[in-house]
Motif scaffolding. Structure first.
Motif, PDB file in Angstrom:
ATOM      1  N   UNK A  80       0.817  -1.222   0.000  1.00 30.43           N
ATOM      2  CA  UNK A  80       0.000   0.000   0.000  1.00 30.43           C
ATOM      3  C   UNK A  80       0.846   1.265   0.000  1.00 30.43           C
ATOM      4  N   UNK A  81       2.170   1.110  -0.091  1.00 32.89           N
ATOM      5  CA  UNK A  81       3.071   2.259   0.046  1.00 32.89           C
ATOM      6  C   UNK A  81       3.836   2.519  -1.240  1.00 32.89           C
ATOM      7  N   UNK A  82       4.124   3.790  -1.483  1.00 33.50           N
ATOM      8  CA  UNK A  82       4.903   4.169  -2.656  1.00 33.50           C
ATOM      9  C   UNK A  82       6.389   4.209  -2.400  1.00 33.50           C
ATOM     10  N   UNK A  83       6.776   4.371  -1.126  1.00 30.76           N
ATOM     11  CA  UNK A  83       8.199   4.435  -0.782  1.00 30.76           C
ATOM     12  C   UNK A  83       8.352   4.174   0.715  1.00 30.76           C
ATOM     13  N   UNK A  84       9.592   4.206   1.193  1.00 27.42           N
ATOM     14  CA  UNK A  84       9.895   3.931   2.595  1.00 27.42           C
ATOM     15  C   UNK A  84      10.645   5.119   3.178  1.00 27.42           C
ATOM     16  N   UNK A  85      10.315   5.471   4.404  1.00 26.20           N
ATOM     17  CA  UNK A  85      11.019   6.526   5.130  1.00 26.20           C
ATOM     18  C   UNK A  85      11.602   5.927   6.403  1.00 26.20           C
ATOM     19  N   UNK A  86      12.885   6.156   6.605  1.00 25.37           N
ATOM     20  CA  UNK A  86      13.530   5.762   7.858  1.00 25.37           C
ATOM     21  C   UNK A  86      14.099   7.005   8.524  1.00 25.37           C
ATOM     22  N   UNK A  87      13.661   7.260   9.759  1.00 27.53           N
ATOM     23  CA  UNK A  87      14.217   8.362  10.543  1.00 27.53           C
ATOM     24  C   UNK A  87      15.037   7.749  11.673  1.00 27.53           C
ATOM     25  N   UNK A  88      16.232   8.280  11.883  1.00 31.75           N
ATOM     26  CA  UNK A  88      17.195   7.620  12.776  1.00 31.75           C
ATOM     27  C   UNK A  88      18.004   8.659  13.538  1.00 31.75           C
ATOM     28  N   UNK A  89      18.465   8.247  14.716  1.00 32.36           N
ATOM     29  CA  UNK A  89      19.451   9.022  15.454  1.00 32.36           C
ATOM     30  C   UNK A  89      20.568   8.080  15.877  1.00 32.36           C
ATOM     31  N   UNK A  90      21.621   7.994  15.074  1.00 34.00           N
ATOM     32  CA  UNK A  90      22.763   7.138  15.379  1.00 34.00           C
ATOM     33  C   UNK A  90      23.861   7.892  16.124  1.00 34.00           C
ATOM     34  N   UNK A  91      23.543   9.100  16.605  1.00 36.20           N
ATOM     35  CA  UNK A  91      24.539   9.877  17.336  1.00 36.20           C
ATOM     36  C   UNK A  91      24.983   9.185  18.612  1.00 36.20           C
ATOM     37  N   UNK A  92      24.164   8.242  19.103  1.00 37.18           N
ATOM     38  CA  UNK A  92      24.503   7.496  20.313  1.00 37.18           C
ATOM     39  C   UNK A  92      25.828   6.734  20.178  1.00 37.18           C
ATOM     40  N   UNK A  93      26.255   6.473  18.948  1.00 36.05           N
ATOM     41  CA  UNK A  93      27.406   5.598  18.738  1.00 36.05           C
ATOM     42  C   UNK A  93      28.607   6.329  18.154  1.00 36.05           C
ATOM     43  N   UNK A  94      28.570   7.662  18.174  1.00 35.87           N
ATOM     44  CA  UNK A  94      29.720   8.454  17.794  1.00 35.87           C
ATOM     45  C   UNK A  94      30.170   8.220  16.361  1.00 35.87           C
ATOM     46  N   UNK A  95      31.435   8.507  16.126  1.00 37.58           N
ATOM     47  CA  UNK A  95      32.028   8.360  14.794  1.00 37.58           C
ATOM     48  C   UNK A  95      32.589   6.943  14.667  1.00 37.58           C
ATOM     49  N   UNK A  96      31.693   5.981  14.463  1.00 36.19           N
ATOM     50  CA  UNK A  96      32.073   4.568  14.418  1.00 36.19           C
ATOM     51  C   UNK A  96      31.468   3.909  13.191  1.00 36.19           C
ATOM     52  N   UNK A  97      31.698   2.609  13.066  1.00 34.45           N
ATOM     53  CA  UNK A  97      31.159   1.854  11.936  1.00 34.45           C
ATOM     54  C   UNK A  97      29.647   1.672  12.030  1.00 34.45           C
ATOM     55  N   UNK A  98      29.063   1.908  13.193  1.00 38.16           N
ATOM     56  CA  UNK A  98      27.647   1.590  13.413  1.00 38.16           C
ATOM     57  C   UNK A  98      26.732   2.250  12.389  1.00 38.16           C
ATOM     58  N   UNK A  99      26.932   3.541  12.138  1.00 34.27           N
ATOM     59  CA  UNK A  99      26.031   4.246  11.222  1.00 34.27           C
ATOM     60  C   UNK A  99      26.092   3.663   9.818  1.00 34.27           C
ATOM     61  N   UNK A 100      27.270   3.224   9.393  1.00 33.62           N
ATOM     62  CA  UNK A 100      27.418   2.653   8.055  1.00 33.62           C
ATOM     63  C   UNK A 100      26.836   1.239   7.991  1.00 33.62           C
ATOM     64  N   UNK A 101      26.978   0.485   9.062  1.00 31.97           N
ATOM     65  CA  UNK A 101      26.329  -0.823   9.134  1.00 31.97           C
ATOM     66  C   UNK A 101      24.809  -0.667   9.070  1.00 31.97           C
ATOM     67  N   UNK A 102      24.305   0.355   9.755  1.00 32.63           N
ATOM     68  CA  UNK A 102      22.863   0.604   9.765  1.00 32.63           C
ATOM     69  C   UNK A 102      22.374   0.993   8.372  1.00 32.63           C
ATOM     70  N   UNK A 103      23.150   1.816   7.687  1.00 33.95           N
ATOM     71  CA  UNK A 103      22.807   2.196   6.312  1.00 33.95           C
ATOM     72  C   UNK A 103      22.767   0.968   5.413  1.00 33.95           C
TER      73      UNK A 103
END
Length: 479
Positions: free
Chosen positions: A367-390
């Motif tokens: 029923x959807x035309x696209x997907x929206x993901x809103x995130x706050x990965x600031x909890x994990x600083x400048x690490x690999x986490x944000x790229x793994x999440x992406x």
């Protein structure tokens, strides 16, 4: 090294070959112990950034943060050990032709258990996510991450058996067929355009996590997001990241959001914002609000353990109180909620951790035309986490055949196409906006239609076929 941000996807093959070789060791207990140590290496290298969240932003002292991170690593390392235990006890002495399929099924079944049930599920570092740039990615719209993981494991395990000369080299043709099939499937268009392109702007506020919730910073944050938004009234949709508004909805509705929504309507722009909501009856939600023609709220359904709620009560609460680590106590939203709408099309909303669960995204994608993901990965600083999440978000786009727009507080913010490729991406740890166009899509992929249950049913049928062939070969040899 197979996962982001390194993205050496083929490194997963020798890693799986290594653990499979461990399972074939003739000793009784060493394979299980070594499988556990394999898991320790995987998760220590892969999720060490939990320390940043606990120490830098949770307020724990260094020693306690190291202890809790080590405890978490040690717990998740039990799952490779569990896979090793099952294979060693039940399959190690089976014929190689059957064993490779059975062991691969065990591996992804354990991943499924880890990813969906224990502590509300932890699907991080599942092997399929490493294959976004390999031919196996072509199978994502058909069989999702567990199907891809099975095919990758089968390929690695066959190679191991061939190198050990326990399996005919003719099985290499099966590996080639699997990988060639995936490459061909990349050319299949499972979904189609449902309308004209939509211009969307993503707002990355880059608010430091240790400043985000301080009351004396609230006005500055609200003014920043309004200022960045007003520069893009030419966009059809403007989206803010998770909890961009550091206050409850009731606190900002009248004085802040209502005037902003009125200005958005004058420019024919839909605004999608995020903040905590609730408060009635001690129920608090992590929410997204679409300020379109009919303002609608979505409440986060799949909460993050130890971040948004405390599992294993009362033990976890006592430990975290003793360490003086403040954590939220949110309520999960309903499994089925009305889809939000912006830009004239409904979209599937995921808040942060939710985009790690394929079936959660797929269940309303038709029923959807696209997907929206809103995130706050600031909890994990400048690490690999944000790229793994992406990387995990990219898989959701590929599985569903939809554009996915992902807006974060500090990064990684970007636009992802239905092929799972990143179309554009903002610099991390900068206050910026990112504008691009997406095309709303219609149609539904086989994976989105049938889900993981059907994938596992098909793999069980394949396993049964492999077992029958194995038994028939044994019968022929004995006769």
């Amino acid at each position: 090294m197979a996962f982001a941000p390194y993205d050496y996807g083929y490194a997963a093959i020798p890693a799986l070959m290594f653990i499979y070789r461990i399972w074939l060791l003739p000793t009784k207990y060493h394979p299980i112990l070594l499988s556990y140590l394999f898991g320790v290496g995987l998760f220590a290298a892969g999720i060490w950034w939990v320390y940043i969240s606990i120490h830098d932003f949770g307020g724990a002292d260094g020693l306690s943060a190291i202890g809790l991170t080590s405890l978490l690593v040690g717990f998740w390392a039990l799952f490779p050990a569990l896979a090793g235990l099952v294979v060693v006890r039940l399959m190690r002495h089976s014929r190689p032709g059957w064993r490779v399929f059975a062991a691969a099924f065990v591996w992804i079944s354990v991943e499924y258990l880890r990813g969906n049930y224990l502590l509300n599920g932890f699907p991080w570092l599942q092997i399929a996510y490493s294959q976004l740039n390999s031919p196996l990615a072509g199978y994502a719209p058909l069989v999702g991450v567990y199907g891809i993981g099975f095919l990758l494991a089968v390929s690695a395990f066959i190679l191991t058996e061939v190198l050990l000369t326990k399996l005919s080299s003719r099985y290499i043709w099966l590996i080639l067929a699997i990988w060639a099939g995936g490459q061909l499937l990349k050319n299949v268009a499972w979904t189609q355009a449902a309308g004209e392109p939509i211009k969307i702007t993503l707002v990355q506020g880059n608010i430091s996590q240790d400043q985000k919730w301080q009351s004396n910073q609230r006005l500055t944050t609200l003014q920043l997001y309004r200022h960045l938004t007003e520069q893009h009234w030419d966009s059809k949709v403007i989206i803010w990241p998770e909890t961009a508004i550091p206050a409850f909805l009731s606190q900002v509705q009248t004085a802040y959001l209502d005037p902003l929504a009125a200005e958005a309507r004058r420019h024919d722009t839909d605004l999608v914002v995020s903040m905590p909501s609730g408060g009635e009856g001690n129920q608090y939600f992590n929410s997204v609000l679409a300020l379109s023609d009919k303002p609608t709220l979505y409440h986060k359904n799949h909460l993050l353990p130890f971040g948004e709620y405390l599992p294993l009560q009362p033990l976890s609460g006592w430990v975290l109180d003793w360490l003086e680590i403040p954590l939220g106590d949110f309520t999960a939203g309903a499994d089925r909620q009305p889809l939000l709408t912006a830009g004239g099309y409904a979209f599937v909303t995921t808040i942060c951790y939710e985009d790690a669960f394929g079936e959660l995204v797929s269940r309303q994608i038709g029923d959807a035309g696209y997907i929206v993901n809103v995130t706050n990965d600031a909890w994990f600083g400048d690490s690999a986490q944000a790229f793994q999440h992406m990387q995990m978000a990219q898989m959701r786009a590929l599985e569903t055949g939809r554009y996915l727009v992902r807006v974060t507080n500090t990064g990684v913010t970007g636009f992802i196409g239905p092929d799972g490729k990143v179309r554009s991406q903002a610099a991390t740890f900068t206050t910026t906006t990112l504008t691009d166009t997406i095309v709303p899509m219609s149609g539904i992929t086989p994976y989105s239609r049938f889900g993981d249950t059907t994938v596992f049913a098909g793999l069980l049928a394949l396993l049964g076929l492999a077992y029958a062939i194995n038994m028939l070969n044994n019968s022929d040899r004995t006769s």
